[in-house]
Design a protein around this motif. Structure first.
Motif, PDB file in Angstrom:
ATOM      1  N   ILE A 104       0.833  -1.206   0.000  1.00 60.50           N
ATOM      2  CA  ILE A 104       0.000   0.000   0.000  1.00 60.50           C
ATOM      3  C   ILE A 104       0.867   1.255   0.000  1.00 60.50           C
ATOM      4  O   ILE A 104       1.759   1.408   0.840  1.00 60.50           O
ATOM      5  CB  ILE A 104      -0.936   0.024   1.222  1.00 60.50           C
ATOM      6  CG1 ILE A 104      -1.847  -1.200   1.232  1.00 60.50           C
ATOM      7  CG2 ILE A 104      -1.771   1.306   1.238  1.00 60.50           C
ATOM      8  CD1 ILE A 104      -2.682  -1.332   2.486  1.00 60.50           C
ATOM      9  N   THR A 105       0.610   2.142  -0.954  1.00 62.05           N
ATOM     10  CA  THR A 105       1.132   3.508  -0.900  1.00 62.05           C
ATOM     11  C   THR A 105       0.056   4.359  -0.242  1.00 62.05           C
ATOM     12  O   THR A 105      -1.032   4.524  -0.806  1.00 62.05           O
ATOM     13  CB  THR A 105       1.435   4.055  -2.304  1.00 62.05           C
ATOM     14  OG1 THR A 105       2.445   3.253  -2.912  1.00 62.05           O
ATOM     15  CG2 THR A 105       1.912   5.498  -2.231  1.00 62.05           C
ATOM     16  N   ASP A 164       0.715  10.000   0.859  1.00 61.45           N
ATOM     17  CA  ASP A 164       1.764  10.221  -0.129  1.00 61.45           C
ATOM     18  C   ASP A 164       1.224  10.472  -1.529  1.00 61.45           C
ATOM     19  O   ASP A 164       2.009  10.691  -2.462  1.00 61.45           O
ATOM     20  CB  ASP A 164       2.715   9.017  -0.154  1.00 61.45           C
ATOM     21  CG  ASP A 164       3.566   8.927   1.106  1.00 61.45           C
ATOM     22  OD1 ASP A 164       3.836   9.979   1.708  1.00 61.45           O
ATOM     23  OD2 ASP A 164       3.939   7.808   1.496  1.00 61.45           O
ATOM     24  N   ARG A 165      -0.075  10.434  -1.695  1.00 61.41           N
ATOM     25  CA  ARG A 165      -0.674  10.681  -3.009  1.00 61.41           C
ATOM     26  C   ARG A 165      -1.550  11.936  -3.047  1.00 61.41           C
ATOM     27  O   ARG A 165      -1.858  12.443  -4.127  1.00 61.41           O
ATOM     28  CB  ARG A 165      -1.535   9.484  -3.420  1.00 61.41           C
ATOM     29  CG  ARG A 165      -0.757   8.239  -3.819  1.00 61.41           C
ATOM     30  CD  ARG A 165       0.054   8.452  -5.076  1.00 61.41           C
ATOM     31  NE  ARG A 165       0.527   7.194  -5.658  1.00 61.41           N
ATOM     32  CZ  ARG A 165       1.347   7.122  -6.690  1.00 61.41           C
ATOM     33  NH1 ARG A 165       1.802   8.224  -7.263  1.00 61.41           N
ATOM     34  NH2 ARG A 165       1.728   5.946  -7.161  1.00 61.41           N
ATOM     35  N   VAL A 166      -1.945  12.428  -1.883  1.00 53.70           N
ATOM     36  CA  VAL A 166      -2.959  13.477  -1.866  1.00 53.70           C
ATOM     37  C   VAL A 166      -2.466  14.760  -2.537  1.00 53.70           C
ATOM     38  O   VAL A 166      -3.240  15.450  -3.220  1.00 53.70           O
ATOM     39  CB  VAL A 166      -3.448  13.732  -0.416  1.00 53.70           C
ATOM     40  CG1 VAL A 166      -2.345  14.326   0.456  1.00 53.70           C
ATOM     41  CG2 VAL A 166      -4.685  14.609  -0.406  1.00 53.70           C
ATOM     42  N   ARG A 167      -1.182  15.086  -2.396  1.00 58.18           N
ATOM     43  CA  ARG A 167      -0.678  16.282  -3.069  1.00 58.18           C
ATOM     44  C   ARG A 167      -0.570  16.051  -4.576  1.00 58.18           C
ATOM     45  O   ARG A 167      -0.827  16.961  -5.373  1.00 58.18           O
ATOM     46  CB  ARG A 167       0.681  16.697  -2.515  1.00 58.18           C
ATOM     47  CG  ARG A 167       0.594  17.373  -1.161  1.00 58.18           C
ATOM     48  CD  ARG A 167       1.451  18.633  -1.101  1.00 58.18           C
ATOM     49  NE  ARG A 167       1.069  19.623  -2.094  1.00 58.18           N
ATOM     50  CZ  ARG A 167       0.066  20.500  -1.941  1.00 58.18           C
ATOM     51  NH1 ARG A 167      -0.659  20.508  -0.835  1.00 58.18           N
ATOM     52  NH2 ARG A 167      -0.201  21.375  -2.885  1.00 58.18           N
ATOM     53  N   GLN A 168      -0.183  14.847  -4.972  1.00 59.66           N
ATOM     54  CA  GLN A 168      -0.126  14.532  -6.401  1.00 59.66           C
ATOM     55  C   GLN A 168      -1.496  14.668  -7.052  1.00 59.66           C
ATOM     56  O   GLN A 168      -1.605  15.122  -8.196  1.00 59.66           O
ATOM     57  CB  GLN A 168       0.395  13.111  -6.606  1.00 59.66           C
ATOM     58  CG  GLN A 168       1.906  12.971  -6.548  1.00 59.66           C
ATOM     59  CD  GLN A 168       2.330  11.587  -6.992  1.00 59.66           C
ATOM     60  OE1 GLN A 168       1.612  10.608  -6.790  1.00 59.66           O
ATOM     61  NE2 GLN A 168       3.496  11.498  -7.600  1.00 59.66           N
ATOM     62  N   LEU A 169      -2.516  14.254  -6.344  1.00 59.17           N
ATOM     63  CA  LEU A 169      -3.865  14.384  -6.885  1.00 59.17           C
ATOM     64  C   LEU A 169      -4.158  15.831  -7.267  1.00 59.17           C
ATOM     65  O   LEU A 169      -4.758  16.107  -8.313  1.00 59.17           O
ATOM     66  CB  LEU A 169      -4.895  13.905  -5.859  1.00 59.17           C
ATOM     67  CG  LEU A 169      -5.146  12.407  -5.777  1.00 59.17           C
ATOM     68  CD1 LEU A 169      -5.978  12.075  -4.548  1.00 59.17           C
ATOM     69  CD2 LEU A 169      -5.856  11.919  -7.033  1.00 59.17           C
ATOM     70  N   TYR A 170      -3.728  16.749  -6.416  1.00 60.03           N
ATOM     71  CA  TYR A 170      -3.990  18.159  -6.693  1.00 60.03           C
ATOM     72  C   TYR A 170      -3.020  18.726  -7.726  1.00 60.03           C
ATOM     73  O   TYR A 170      -3.428  19.392  -8.687  1.00 60.03           O
ATOM     74  CB  TYR A 170      -3.917  18.972  -5.401  1.00 60.03           C
ATOM     75  CG  TYR A 170      -4.159  20.450  -5.625  1.00 60.03           C
ATOM     76  CD1 TYR A 170      -5.361  20.894  -6.175  1.00 60.03           C
ATOM     77  CD2 TYR A 170      -3.184  21.395  -5.312  1.00 60.03           C
ATOM     78  CE1 TYR A 170      -5.583  22.245  -6.405  1.00 60.03           C
ATOM     79  CE2 TYR A 170      -3.405  22.742  -5.533  1.00 60.03           C
ATOM     80  CZ  TYR A 170      -4.605  23.160  -6.085  1.00 60.03           C
ATOM     81  OH  TYR A 170      -4.826  24.493  -6.316  1.00 60.03           O
ATOM     82  N   GLU A 171      -1.743  18.454  -7.558  1.00 59.83           N
ATOM     83  CA  GLU A 171      -0.741  19.076  -8.422  1.00 59.83           C
ATOM     84  C   GLU A 171      -0.721  18.489  -9.825  1.00 59.83           C
ATOM     85  O   GLU A 171      -0.442  19.200 -10.796  1.00 59.83           O
ATOM     86  CB  GLU A 171       0.637  18.944  -7.769  1.00 59.83           C
ATOM     87  CG  GLU A 171       0.754  19.761  -6.481  1.00 59.83           C
ATOM     88  CD  GLU A 171       2.021  19.468  -5.697  1.00 59.83           C
ATOM     89  OE1 GLU A 171       2.788  18.572  -6.137  1.00 59.83           O
ATOM     90  OE2 GLU A 171       2.236  20.113  -4.655  1.00 59.83           O
ATOM     91  N   SER A 172      -1.031  17.201  -9.964  1.00 58.19           N
ATOM     92  CA  SER A 172      -1.000  16.562 -11.280  1.00 58.19           C
ATOM     93  C   SER A 172      -2.360  16.530 -11.964  1.00 58.19           C
ATOM     94  O   SER A 172      -2.445  16.648 -13.189  1.00 58.19           O
ATOM     95  CB  SER A 172      -0.471  15.123 -11.158  1.00 58.19           C
ATOM     96  OG  SER A 172       0.843  15.105 -10.644  1.00 58.19           O
ATOM     97  N   GLU A 222       6.660   7.563   0.222  1.00 57.18           N
ATOM     98  CA  GLU A 222       6.741   6.245  -0.406  1.00 57.18           C
ATOM     99  C   GLU A 222       6.222   6.227  -1.839  1.00 57.18           C
ATOM    100  O   GLU A 222       5.855   5.187  -2.361  1.00 57.18           O
ATOM    101  CB  GLU A 222       5.980   5.222   0.446  1.00 57.18           C
ATOM    102  CG  GLU A 222       6.587   5.045   1.832  1.00 57.18           C
ATOM    103  CD  GLU A 222       5.941   3.927   2.632  1.00 57.18           C
ATOM    104  OE1 GLU A 222       4.800   3.545   2.303  1.00 57.18           O
ATOM    105  OE2 GLU A 222       6.582   3.432   3.577  1.00 57.18           O
ATOM    106  N   VAL A 223       6.210   7.381  -2.486  1.00 58.96           N
ATOM    107  CA  VAL A 223       5.744   7.452  -3.869  1.00 58.96           C
ATOM    108  C   VAL A 223       6.912   7.201  -4.808  1.00 58.96           C
ATOM    109  O   VAL A 223       7.966   7.813  -4.688  1.00 58.96           O
ATOM    110  CB  VAL A 223       5.121   8.831  -4.166  1.00 58.96           C
ATOM    111  CG1 VAL A 223       4.862   8.987  -5.652  1.00 58.96           C
ATOM    112  CG2 VAL A 223       3.824   8.996  -3.400  1.00 58.96           C
ATOM    113  N   SER A 224       6.716   6.288  -5.749  1.00 54.65           N
ATOM    114  CA  SER A 224       7.775   5.985  -6.717  1.00 54.65           C
ATOM    115  C   SER A 224       7.330   6.225  -8.152  1.00 54.65           C
ATOM    116  O   SER A 224       8.077   5.952  -9.088  1.00 54.65           O
ATOM    117  CB  SER A 224       8.218   4.521  -6.563  1.00 54.65           C
ATOM    118  OG  SER A 224       7.120   3.647  -6.779  1.00 54.65           O
TER     119      SER A 224
END
Length: 342
Positions: A140-141, A145-153, A204-206
């Motif tokens: 599990i990631t 570790d994904r919540v900012r990517q959801l917004y920025e990407s 832990e985002v790769s």
């Protein structure tokens, strides 16, 4: 014209924090229902939320059909494929991952999340657990570790009720504290706390967060018939549709507010299947076509038995997100994927 003053929540990652029983989940519930207009005197007339906000939660036991949950979960034991994930009995973490990916597929721009109804291991993995369980043994990631990517990407914001894990202060744009049911912006104070008390956890985002996979519903997996009746669809309760002989459990689809919506969802699935599903069209395009058709012709077209100018009178307009949620929870559903990297 009324001049309204109050607290606007900007786009980005927002935390709602505070002590127990001070109104955190109550505020989130108001935001959930803010996707609908409220009548004067309701008390929530000025609680307004983006119309494409979706409540996300864990949903143990739900069926998942061909969903790419790999942004959150990879390397499952026994080599189970998480790019085309299927199960008849999802766990808390896999169900929450699927709920997010399905909401994004349907076009959500705001996710509403409450720690009380989330899977703990999906939300966070702290520094001590990272030291104890090496990443190679943890599929599990965490959402952290994904919540900012959801917004920025992807431009997808999140409002998150979080009373027990300060690690989220590191990724928040805005922090609102509830004190005796009153919201207070404490963003600057929260940043100082985060700087003075580092968590020492490793991100832990790769990989990037992208939506490359399309899911195509197969029309033959929808059967509204029951007995001698070619179409028999019933809303048994606010959270239960009987689609032919197949129950659709919507108890954890929390933004339905009236059984007339639930009934319309069932008949909307039937209309979408008959008119827009051809085994080649992805689900988002089907939802677009269905919305445009309802905008043009009104809710009466949902009734396959309507004659002339008769009005069924028992439908209320559902959102595309609840229609998609019901499709995704139909246990006979079969999907075909395109864009999957082997």
């Amino acid at each position: 014209v009324h001049n309204i003053t109050g607290m606007g929540i900007p786009a980005g990652v927002t935390l709602i924090v505070g002590g127990g029983y001070h109104g955190k989940s109550t505020l989130l519930k108001a935001l959930e229902r803010g996707v609908y207009p409220h009548i004067p005197g309701d008390g929530r007339e000025y609680v307004v939320t983006l119309p494409d906000a979706v409540k996300i939660r864990a949903e143990d036991g739900r069926r998942v059909e061909q969903v790419d949950i790999s942004p959150f979960i990879t390397n499952l034991p026994f080599g189970q494929n998480t790019k085309s994930f299927c199960t008849d009995d999802a766990s808390g973490s896999t169900s929450q991952a699927a709920n997010i990916m399905e909401a994004l597929e349907a076009g959500a721009r705001l996710l509403l999340v409450d720690e009380d109804t989330s899977a703990t291991n999906f939300m966070v993995r702290d520094a001590r657990m990272q030291a104890l369980v090496h990443k190679q043994f943890e599929p599990i990631t965490p959402f952290l570790d994904r919540v900012r990517q959801l917004y920025e990407s992807l431009g997808v914001s999140t409002i998150l009720v979080m009373g027990g894990c300060g690690d989220y202060l590191d990724v928040a744009d805005t922090v609102i504290m509830m004190r005796n049911y009153l919201p207070v912006d404490i963003t600057e104070e929260a940043r100082k706390v985060a700087q003075s008390l580092p968590t020492r956890r490793r991100q832990e985002v790769s990989s990037d967060f992208s939506l490359k996979v399309s899911r195509i519903p197969l029309p033959e997996s929808f059967d509204p018939s029951r007995g001698k009746r070619p179409i028999k669809i019933d809303a048994k309760a606010l959270d239960l549709i009987l689609f032919g002989t197949d129950p659709i459990d919507l108890r954890y689809v929390e933004q339905l507010v009236d059984i007339s919506q639930t009934r319309a969802v069932g008949y909307a699935i039937n209309l979408a299947c008959k008119k827009f599903m051809d085994g080649r069209t992805p689900l988002p395009a089907i939802l677009d076509a269905l919305e445009n058709y309802l905008n043009e012709h009104g809710l009466d077209v949902l009734d396959p038995f309507r004659r002339g100018e008769q009005h069924p009178g028992n439908f209320a307009r559902p959102r595309r997100f609840e229609i998609a949620a019901a499709i995704n929870r139909l246990r006979t559903l079969r999907m075909h994927q395109t864009g999957v990297e082997k």
